[in-house]
Design a protein around this motif. Structure first.
Motif, PDB file in Angstrom:
ATOM      1  N   GLY A  59       0.785  -1.222   0.000  1.00 14.16           N
ATOM      2  CA  GLY A  59       0.000   0.000   0.000  1.00 14.16           C
ATOM      3  C   GLY A  59       0.817   1.271   0.000  1.00 14.16           C
ATOM      4  N   LEU A  60       2.042   1.216  -0.480  1.00 14.19           N
ATOM      5  CA  LEU A  60       2.923   2.379  -0.509  1.00 14.19           C
ATOM      6  C   LEU A  60       2.920   2.991  -1.913  1.00 14.19           C
ATOM      7  CD1 LEU A  60       4.987   3.952   1.267  1.00 14.19           C
ATOM      8  CD2 LEU A  60       6.757   2.454   0.320  1.00 14.19           C
ATOM      9  N   THR A  61       2.523   4.250  -2.019  1.00  5.29           N
ATOM     10  CA  THR A  61       2.472   4.916  -3.311  1.00  5.29           C
ATOM     11  C   THR A  61       3.850   5.483  -3.657  1.00  5.29           C
ATOM     12  OG1 THR A  61       0.159   5.528  -3.010  1.00  5.29           O
ATOM     13  CG2 THR A  61       1.412   6.780  -4.635  1.00  5.29           C
ATOM     14  N   PHE A  62       4.361   5.144  -4.839  1.00  3.11           N
ATOM     15  CA  PHE A  62       5.661   5.641  -5.287  1.00  3.11           C
ATOM     16  C   PHE A  62       5.440   6.879  -6.148  1.00  3.11           C
ATOM     17  CE2 PHE A  62       6.856   1.502  -3.851  1.00  3.11           C
ATOM     18  CZ  PHE A  62       8.184   1.621  -3.470  1.00  3.11           C
ATOM     19  N   SER A  63       5.809   8.016  -5.611  1.00  2.00           N
ATOM     20  CA  SER A  63       5.582   9.281  -6.303  1.00  2.00           C
ATOM     21  C   SER A  63       6.479   9.385  -7.529  1.00  2.00           C
ATOM     22  CB  SER A  63       5.856  10.454  -5.363  1.00  2.00           C
ATOM     23  OG  SER A  63       7.160  10.391  -4.826  1.00  2.00           O
ATOM     24  N   ASP A  64       5.924   9.938  -8.595  1.00  2.12           N
ATOM     25  CA  ASP A  64       6.639  10.155  -9.865  1.00  2.12           C
ATOM     26  C   ASP A  64       7.048   8.855 -10.552  1.00  2.12           C
ATOM     27  OD1 ASP A  64       6.501  12.962  -9.531  1.00  2.12           O
ATOM     28  OD2 ASP A  64       8.268  12.900  -8.233  1.00  2.12           O
ATOM     29  N   HIS A  65       6.380   7.765 -10.234  1.00  2.00           N
ATOM     30  CA  HIS A  65       6.657   6.523 -10.962  1.00  2.00           C
ATOM     31  C   HIS A  65       6.161   6.680 -12.399  1.00  2.00           C
ATOM     32  CE1 HIS A  65       6.408   2.326 -12.259  1.00  2.00           C
ATOM     33  NE2 HIS A  65       7.180   2.014 -11.236  1.00  2.00           N
ATOM     34  N   PRO A  66       6.965   6.279 -13.389  1.00  2.00           N
ATOM     35  CA  PRO A  66       6.587   6.540 -14.787  1.00  2.00           C
ATOM     36  C   PRO A  66       5.447   5.676 -15.318  1.00  2.00           C
ATOM     37  CG  PRO A  66       8.622   5.269 -14.682  1.00  2.00           C
ATOM     38  CD  PRO A  66       8.297   5.664 -13.275  1.00  2.00           C
ATOM     39  N   TRP A  67       5.130   4.581 -14.651  1.00  2.00           N
ATOM     40  CA  TRP A  67       4.130   3.658 -15.203  1.00  2.00           C
ATOM     41  C   TRP A  67       3.431   2.941 -14.054  1.00  2.00           C
ATOM     42  CZ3 TRP A  67       2.131   4.412 -19.507  1.00  2.00           C
ATOM     43  CH2 TRP A  67       1.509   3.412 -20.274  1.00  2.00           C
ATOM     44  N   PHE A  68       2.772   3.724 -13.178  1.00  2.19           N
ATOM     45  CA  PHE A  68       2.266   3.221 -11.913  1.00  2.19           C
ATOM     46  C   PHE A  68       0.946   2.495 -12.116  1.00  2.19           C
ATOM     47  CE2 PHE A  68       0.892   3.984  -7.374  1.00  2.19           C
ATOM     48  CZ  PHE A  68       1.883   3.200  -6.830  1.00  2.19           C
ATOM     49  N   LYS A  69       1.009   1.166 -12.188  1.00  2.00           N
ATOM     50  CA  LYS A  69      -0.164   0.334 -12.421  1.00  2.00           C
ATOM     51  C   LYS A  69      -0.081  -0.923 -11.564  1.00  2.00           C
ATOM     52  CE  LYS A  69      -0.910   1.751 -17.221  1.00  2.00           C
ATOM     53  NZ  LYS A  69      -1.205   1.275 -18.585  1.00  2.00           N
ATOM     54  N   PRO A  70      -1.222  -1.587 -11.336  1.00  2.00           N
ATOM     55  CA  PRO A  70      -1.176  -2.849 -10.573  1.00  2.00           C
ATOM     56  C   PRO A  70      -0.347  -3.912 -11.299  1.00  2.00           C
ATOM     57  CG  PRO A  70      -3.424  -2.007 -10.722  1.00  2.00           C
ATOM     58  CD  PRO A  70      -2.596  -1.176 -11.656  1.00  2.00           C
ATOM     59  N   VAL A  71       0.148  -4.849 -10.515  1.00  2.00           N
ATOM     60  CA  VAL A  71       0.953  -5.950 -11.053  1.00  2.00           C
ATOM     61  C   VAL A  71       0.119  -7.230 -11.131  1.00  2.00           C
ATOM     62  CG1 VAL A  71       3.001  -7.389 -10.694  1.00  2.00           C
ATOM     63  CG2 VAL A  71       3.087  -4.941 -10.190  1.00  2.00           C
ATOM     64  N   ARG A  72      -0.544  -7.564 -10.020  1.00  2.00           N
ATOM     65  CA  ARG A  72      -1.314  -8.818  -9.970  1.00  2.00           C
ATOM     66  C   ARG A  72      -2.772  -8.592  -9.584  1.00  2.00           C
ATOM     67  NH1 ARG A  72       3.626 -10.010  -7.062  1.00  2.00           N
ATOM     68  NH2 ARG A  72       5.076 -11.033  -8.500  1.00  2.00           N
ATOM     69  N   PHE A  73      -3.165  -7.361  -9.350  1.00  2.00           N
ATOM     70  CA  PHE A  73      -4.566  -7.008  -9.094  1.00  2.00           C
ATOM     71  C   PHE A  73      -5.125  -7.731  -7.868  1.00  2.00           C
ATOM     72  CE2 PHE A  73      -3.604  -6.526 -13.562  1.00  2.00           C
ATOM     73  CZ  PHE A  73      -4.102  -5.267 -13.854  1.00  2.00           C
ATOM     74  N   HIS A  74      -4.384  -7.659  -6.744  1.00  2.00           N
ATOM     75  CA  HIS A  74      -4.863  -8.299  -5.519  1.00  2.00           C
ATOM     76  C   HIS A  74      -4.819  -7.297  -4.369  1.00  2.00           C
ATOM     77  CE1 HIS A  74      -0.845  -8.664  -3.647  1.00  2.00           C
ATOM     78  NE2 HIS A  74      -0.413  -8.898  -4.866  1.00  2.00           N
ATOM     79  N   ARG A  75      -5.463  -7.636  -3.287  1.00  2.00           N
ATOM     80  CA  ARG A  75      -5.446  -6.793  -2.100  1.00  2.00           C
ATOM     81  C   ARG A  75      -4.079  -6.857  -1.423  1.00  2.00           C
ATOM     82  NH1 ARG A  75      -9.639  -3.341  -2.568  1.00  2.00           N
ATOM     83  NH2 ARG A  75     -11.600  -4.447  -2.958  1.00  2.00           N
ATOM     84  N   PRO A  76      -3.687  -5.797  -0.714  1.00  2.00           N
ATOM     85  CA  PRO A  76      -2.397  -5.820  -0.006  1.00  2.00           C
ATOM     86  C   PRO A  76      -2.402  -6.830   1.132  1.00  2.00           C
ATOM     87  CG  PRO A  76      -3.641  -3.831   0.515  1.00  2.00           C
ATOM     88  CD  PRO A  76      -4.372  -4.509  -0.596  1.00  2.00           C
ATOM     89  N   PHE A  77      -1.210  -7.065   1.690  1.00  2.00           N
ATOM     90  CA  PHE A  77      -1.064  -8.053   2.757  1.00  2.00           C
ATOM     91  C   PHE A  77      -1.950  -7.715   3.962  1.00  2.00           C
ATOM     92  CE2 PHE A  77       3.500  -9.160   1.336  1.00  2.00           C
ATOM     93  CZ  PHE A  77       3.001 -10.083   0.446  1.00  2.00           C
ATOM     94  N   ARG A  78      -2.149  -6.430   4.227  1.00  2.00           N
ATOM     95  CA  ARG A  78      -2.917  -6.034   5.397  1.00  2.00           C
ATOM     96  C   ARG A  78      -4.012  -5.067   4.992  1.00  2.00           C
ATOM     97  NH1 ARG A  78      -1.993  -2.359   9.418  1.00  2.00           N
ATOM     98  NH2 ARG A  78       0.065  -1.796   8.646  1.00  2.00           N
ATOM     99  N   ALA A  79      -5.199  -5.220   5.546  1.00  2.00           N
ATOM    100  CA  ALA A  79      -6.335  -4.369   5.210  1.00  2.00           C
ATOM    101  C   ALA A  79      -6.020  -2.911   5.526  1.00  2.00           C
ATOM    102  CB  ALA A  79      -7.573  -4.822   5.984  1.00  2.00           C
ATOM    103  N   GLY A  80      -6.586  -2.022   4.733  1.00  2.00           N
ATOM    104  CA  GLY A  80      -6.401  -0.592   4.934  1.00  2.00           C
ATOM    105  C   GLY A  80      -5.216  -0.008   4.196  1.00  2.00           C
TER     106      GLY A  80
END
Length: 506
Positions: free
Chosen positions: A101-122
Motif C-alpha cells: 500500500g505504498l504509493t511511489f511518487s513520480d513513478h513513470p508507469w504506476f499500475k497494478p501488477v497482480r490485481f490483488h489486495r495488499p497483505f494487510r487491510a487498509g
C-alpha cells in the motif's frame, strides 16, 4: 560499496540487526550508486508494520561474486520512485505498492501488477474501497494516437492448454509500435501464505511456484532453510541436486527447441523434440519417481538416493537422448527456411537487456554473461566449472542457439557427475531456524536467476518470504522484442522467451 550496504554471500544468512537502517534519501542513493558501479537489483520488497513499512533491497555484484542488503523505513503513505533513473526497479516498485500500500511518487508507469489486495487491510496504493471487487486486467492501457493506428487485444483466454495472460498491441498495419502485457490471472497468494512459516507444506508450495521449475525453486528454498539452520549438505546430495537441476534444464530446453521449430512450421524437429523432452523427464523420474522432480529435495539433502543400477540406467538413457537430440537440432540449423525465419526476428539489444535487468538465456542471447552457477556458485557448482554460453544478436535465433549450447553443457555435466558420484550419505537432519535473521539463496533455473529471501522473527518464523522468478525480470523483454516487428511475429518471439505466467503471478 557504501556504509549502508551489508555484504552477504549466496546461500548464507545474517542477523537483521547487522543491516544498517538508513534514511530514505541515503537508501535510494546507495541503490543508484551501486547500480552505476555494476551492481544489479535482484530483490526489492517491503514488510508492512503498524507504524511504518520496512523496505529491503538485495543487490548482486558479479565481479566480486557477492551480494549486499540495504534497508530503510517508509513512515508515510508515499515514497520516492527512482524507476526513471533505474528502470530495473519499476516493476519492483509497483509490486511493493500493491503488496504494502505504498504509493511511489513520480513513478513513470504506476499500475497494478497482480490485481490483488495488499497483505494487510487498509493499505491500498490505488485507493480502492475494500468492498470494491477486484477485476484482473482492468486498468488504463497505453494507447498510440494517429491515423490508421489500431489496437489488437489478445487473451487472457488463449487457444489450447495455456495459462492466461493479456497482451495489448498498438499497431500500424502489421507493424507493432508498442506491446503492453497484463498478468495476474494466476495469482495464488503464495507469498502471503508463507507468512508465519515454514510449514510442513511449504516445500511443496515452492515446488509449484512455477510448475516447470520444481527443482529450481525447491532448491532455492532448501538453501534458505539450510542457511537459517546451519545444516551442511552431504557432497553426494549436492551432486544429486545438480543432476536434477540440469535434467530440468534439459527437458525444458528440449521442449522449447521443438516448440520454436513448430512455430515456424518445421515439423521434424518439433516432433522429435517433443518425444525427447519426455526422455529427459523420465530420467528425473528415475531419481525420485516424479517426472517433474517433486519430492526429491528436502532441507539437508535429498529424500532419494541413486543406486548403481539406476546410475548405469541414467548413463545409457543420457547417451541415447544426446544422440537423438543432436540429430533433431542439426535438422534445424541445416534448413535455410528455418534460419531465415529465426534470424533478425524479435531482437533485443544488449543495452536494453542490461537496462531492464534480463536474466537467463534471454540475457545471454544478448551477450550479457550472467549465470548464477558461474557468478555466485552454489552446491556442486562450487566444485565444478560450467562454461557460460552467450550469443550477441539478441534475436530468436540467438535465444534458440543458447538453448542448444546449454543443453550440450548440461549433458556433459550430468555424465561427468554420474561417473564420479561420491559416496556417503545423502541427507542431514534438519534443525530449527535461527531467529531475527535474513537469508538469501540464488539458483540458476532453466529460465534464469531465481532469488529467494527469508526474514525470520525471534521464534524463527517467516515475517517475510520473497520469491523472484526469472519471468519477473524477463516479461518486459518480450514487449521490447516486439517493437518494430510484425504482429505475426508475436507467437515466435513469445515462445523464444517461454516465460511463466504463474511464476510471475505467484
Amino acid at each position: 560499496m557504501t556504509g549502508s550496504l551489508r555484504s552477504i554471500y549466496n546461500g548464507s544468512a545474517i542477523l537483521v540487526a547487522d543491516i544498517p537502517v538508513t534514511g530514505s534519501g541515503q537508501f535510494l542513493q546507495s541503490i543508484l550508486d551501486s547500480t552505476d558501479h555494476g551492481w544489479r537489483v535482484i530483490s526489492y520488497f517491503g514488510i508492512p508494520a503498524d507504524a511504518e513499512i520496512a523496505l529491503f533491497c538485495v543487490l548482486a555484484n558479479k565481479a566480486e561474486g557477492r551480494l549486499a542488503v540495504t534497508r530503510t523505513a517508509a513512515d508515510g503513505t508515499t515514497f520516492p520512485s527512482i524507476a526513471s533513473l533505474c528502470p530495473q526497479l519499476q516493476l519492483f516498485e509497483r509490486e511493493i505498492a500493491e503488496q504494502c500500500g505504498l504509493t511511489f511518487s513520480d513513478h513513470p508507469w504506476f499500475k497494478p501488477v497482480r490485481f490483488h489486495r495488499p497483505f494487510r487491510a487498509g493499505l491500498d496504493a490505488w485507493n480502492r474501497p475494500e468492498d470494491e471487487p477486484l477485476r484482473v486486467g482492468v486498468m488504463n492501457y497505453f494507447r498510440v494516437a494517429g491515423d490508421e493506428v489500431h489496437e489488437v487485444a489478445v487473451g487472457p483466454v488463449h487457444a489450447g492448454i495455456i495459462e492466461p495472460g493479456h497482451f495489448r498491441f498498438q499497431c500500424h498495419g502489421e507493424e507493432v509500435f508498442h506491446l503492453e502485457i497484463s498478468l495476474g490471472y494466476q495469482h495464488r497468494g503464495i507469498e502471503a501464505g508463507l507468512l508465519g512459516g515454514p510449514y510442513p507444506r511449504t516445500l511443496q508450495q515452492m515446488e509449484t511456484a512455477a510448475g516447470d521449475t520444481t527443482i529450481g525453486h525447491g532448491l532455492a528454498f532448501c538453501m534458505v532453510m539450510e542457511s537459517l539452520t546451519g545444516v551442511r549438505v552431504p557432497p553426494r546430495a549436492e551432486v544429486l541436486r545438480g543432476i536434477a537441476l540440469e535434467l530440468e534444464r534439459l527437458a525444458n530446453h528440449t521442449g522449447d527447441l521443438g516448440a520454436i521449430a513448430g512455430d515456424v512450421g518445421y515439423l521434424p524437429t518439433a516432433s522429435f523434440c517433443g518425444r525427447i523432452r519426455g526422455d529427459f523427464l523420465n530420467m528425473t523420474a528415475v531419481l525420485c519417481g516424479s517426472r517433474f522432480g517433486r519430492g526429491l529435495l528436502t532441507p539437508g539433502g535429498t529424500i532419494f538416493d541413486l543406486t548403481p543400477e539406476h546410475r548405469d540406467d541414467l548413463l545409457k538413457r543420457l547417451a541415447d537422448a544426446r544422440r537423438d537430440l543432436t540429430n533433431a537440432v542439426e535438422l534445424l540449423w541445416s534448413s535455410p527456411s528455418v534460419m531465415g525465419r529465426l534470424e533478425g526476428t524479435g531482437t533485443v539489444s544488449q543495452e536494453t537487456a542490461l537496462e531492464l535487468g534480463l536474466v537467463g538465456p534471454a540475457a545471454r542471447a544478448c551477450g550479457v554473461k550472467r549465470d548464477v552457477r558461474h557468478d555466485y556458485p552454489f552446491g556442486i557448482y562450487r566444485m565444478t566449472h560450467l562454461p557460460v554460453a552467450t550469443a550477441f544478436h539478441g534475436d530468436v535465433c540467438s535465444r534458440t542457439m543458447i538453448r542448444w549450447q546449454e543443453a550440450q553443457k548440461s549433458m556433459d555435466f550430468i555424465e561427468e557427475q554420474l561417473r564420479q558420484l561420491p559416496g556417503g550419505g545423502h541427507r542431514t537432519k534438519a534443525a530449527p531456524c535461527a531467529g531475527l535473521s535474513l537469508a538469501v539463496a540464488l539458483t540458476e533455473g532453466w529460465r534464469g536467476e531465481i532469488c529467494h529471501v527469508a526474514i525470520t522473527d525471534d521464534k524463527g518464523s517467516f515475517v517475510r518470504y520473497k520469491v523472484v522468478d526469472p519471468s519477473f525480470h524477463n516479461w518486459q523483454g518480450v514487449a521490447m522484442a516486439l517493437r518494430g516487428e510484425q504482429i505475426s511475429d508475436f507467437p515466435l518471439c513469445n515462445k523464444s522467451f517461454n516465460l511463466s505466467y504463474c511464476g510471475f503471478d505467484l
